[in-house]
Scaffold this motif. Structure first.
Motif, PDB file in Angstrom:
ATOM      1  N   HIS A 250      39.106  50.171  39.946  1.00  3.48           N
ATOM      2  CA  HIS A 250      38.109  49.217  39.546  1.00  3.48           C
ATOM      3  C   HIS A 250      38.641  48.474  38.264  1.00  3.48           C
ATOM      4  N   GLU A 251      38.970  49.351  37.216  1.00  6.25           N
ATOM      5  CA  GLU A 251      39.699  48.931  36.023  1.00  6.25           C
ATOM      6  C   GLU A 251      40.925  48.038  36.198  1.00  6.25           C
ATOM      7  N   HIS A 254      40.016  44.591  37.009  1.00  4.73           N
ATOM      8  CA  HIS A 254      40.007  43.758  36.062  1.00  4.73           C
ATOM      9  C   HIS A 254      41.334  43.106  35.411  1.00  4.73           C
ATOM     10  N   GLU A 329      32.301  42.286  37.364  1.00  2.00           N
ATOM     11  CA  GLU A 329      32.222  43.929  37.609  1.00  2.00           C
ATOM     12  C   GLU A 329      32.239  43.861  39.147  1.00  2.00           C
ATOM     13  N   HIS A 372      26.280  45.199  34.425  1.00  2.38           N
ATOM     14  CA  HIS A 372      26.812  45.612  35.709  1.00  2.38           C
ATOM     15  C   HIS A 372      25.893  45.849  37.119  1.00  2.38           C
TER      16      HIS A 372
HETATM   17 ZN   LIG Z   1      34.290  47.308  34.802  1.00  2.00          ZN
END
Ligand SMILES: [Zn+2]
Length: 400
Positions: A250-251, A254, A329, A372
């Motif tokens: 997930h990170e 980004h 997100e 989120h």
């Molecule tokens: Zn995030």
């Protein structure tokens, strides 16, 4: 062939926490919505006190005696306002940022440790606001009626500057970053970084448990300053590899999708709107607040009024800001599912975030207050993805 029901799987994940934990999370989350309003009221009262006591008028008056020096007057007004505001707001900050977090068991930091960080934050705040607001007032003086447009550019530049420098200058002030130790977790993260075009030489663990028990990781910085940082809470709560991969995926989403640039652009547009409205509302607000000596928005003794007006506009823009952030997100979740293929690892990690972000808000509550997507919808998306990809699912390397 087994039948997999995404709705039932989602419900099973949420049911991993007992009802009283969900109830406490809901109390914490919904109380937090109200804090937005009360925080604004507190800042309004403090601004009124500073205006009515004429704190900034006196500074300006004594500095202007010899000859007008707008730079110096602005700088002194900004510094004094930042300090006085911090001091007067301290009881509220202690309640909202320390005591409340401690009461909910979300932080185990002692008061001295919290206060020490808060004082460091003041130091950073003085430097940042001295630079930013001096430039903002210069723009107001130079560009007159169109300052709000230029100020949007200044905000974008400032946000980018902060993103690039924060991992190098700011974050080490608050936490200790150490290279992740060799082992299966590091190997997994390095492999993911290489596969997704993320710098793989800077994988750190930081002592995030010092401030909060939140289960979290981040990829911060831009270009050369980018690095992957995982809070030690990810290791304390015996994360398995699938979970680490799901979260770090997930990170990395980004980073790979350059969400920081996207956010800088869209939040700067929002800021332009806020400045434009502030430009219209400033004089009426100054009269309402009793700031009689303020003769226009370019007058730095009106700083408390300007802050209140921008604060009000940003409070009302909460749903817009949250929707902008919520969108990236959701995109980062999609990235994790597509590239890392750990729907259960991601879901397991998401369940751990419920304690500070209640899992099943109403649709309107989610739209207004959630930056989120809710855990229930994020887990459901992971389970839907799992259902759609069961046939071609590769064997997980996590060894579970
Ligand atoms: Zn995030």
């Amino acid at each position: 062939m087994s039948t997999f029901d995404p709705a039932a799987a989602t419900a099973a994940y949420l049911a991993q926490l007992p009802p009283e934990v969900h109830a406490k999370a809901t109390a914490y989350t919904q109380g937090g919505h109200w804090l937005l309003l009360w925080g604004f009221v507190v800042s309004l009262v403090i601004a009124l006190i500073i205006v009515r006591l004429g704190v900034l008028d006196r500074i300006s008056g004594s500095l202007q005696k010899s000859k007008p020096r707008p730079w110096l007057t602005t700088l002194m007004c900004v510094i004094v306002f930042t300090i006085v505001d911090w001091v007067l707001e301290l009881p509220w900050s202690i309640y909202a940022d320390w005591w409340r977090e401690t009461q909910y068991g979300l932080s185990s930091q002692d008061f001295v440790g919290w206060f020490d960080e808060s004082a460091k934050g003041l130091g950073i705040g003085i430097i940042a606001s001295a630079i930013f607001l001096s430039l903002l007032y210069a723009l107001i003086r130079w560009t007159k009626g169109m300052w709000w447009l230029w100020a949007g550019g200044l905000t974008a530049a400032f946000l980018l500057f902060a993103i690039v420098l924060s991992p190098v200058l700011i974050e080490p002030i608050f936490n200790k970053y150490t290279p992740a130790p060799p082992g299966p977790v590091r190997d997994a993260v390095v492999a993911m970084a290489k596969a997704n075009g993320v710098p793989s030489d800077k994988i750190f663990i930081y002592n995030g448990s010092k401030q909060s028990n939140r289960y979290t990781a981040n990829v911060s910085g831009l270009f050369g300053s980018a690095r992957v940082a995982m809070s030690d809470t990810m290791f304390k709560k015996d994360a398995d590899l699938a979970e680490v991969r799901g979260v770090v995926g997930h990170e990395m989403g980004h980073y790979v999708h350059q969400h920081s640039l996207w956010l800088t652009g869209s939040l700067s547009l929002l800021a332009i709107f806020a400045y434009w409205l502030a430009n219209l509302l400033f004089m009426p607000a100054a009269r309402l607040m009793g700031a009689r000596h303020v003769d226009g928005i370019a007058d730095p003794t009106g700083l408390p009024v300007l802050m209140v007006v921008i604060g009000l506009v940003m409070l009302l823009a909460t749903p817009v800001r949250n929707t902008i952030i919520r969108t990236v997100e959701a995109d980062a979740d999609s990235f994790s599912l597509q590239r890392v293929n750990e729907p259960d690892g991601l879901a397991k990690a998401l369940v751990k975030t419920i304690e500070y972000r209640a899992a099943t808000p109403g649709k309107l509550e989610e739209f207004i207050f959630y930056d989120h997507p809710s855990v229930s919808s994020r887990v459901r998306k992971a389970m839907d993805w799992k259902a759609a990809h069961m046939k071609d699912a590769a064997p997980s390397p996590a060894g579970r």
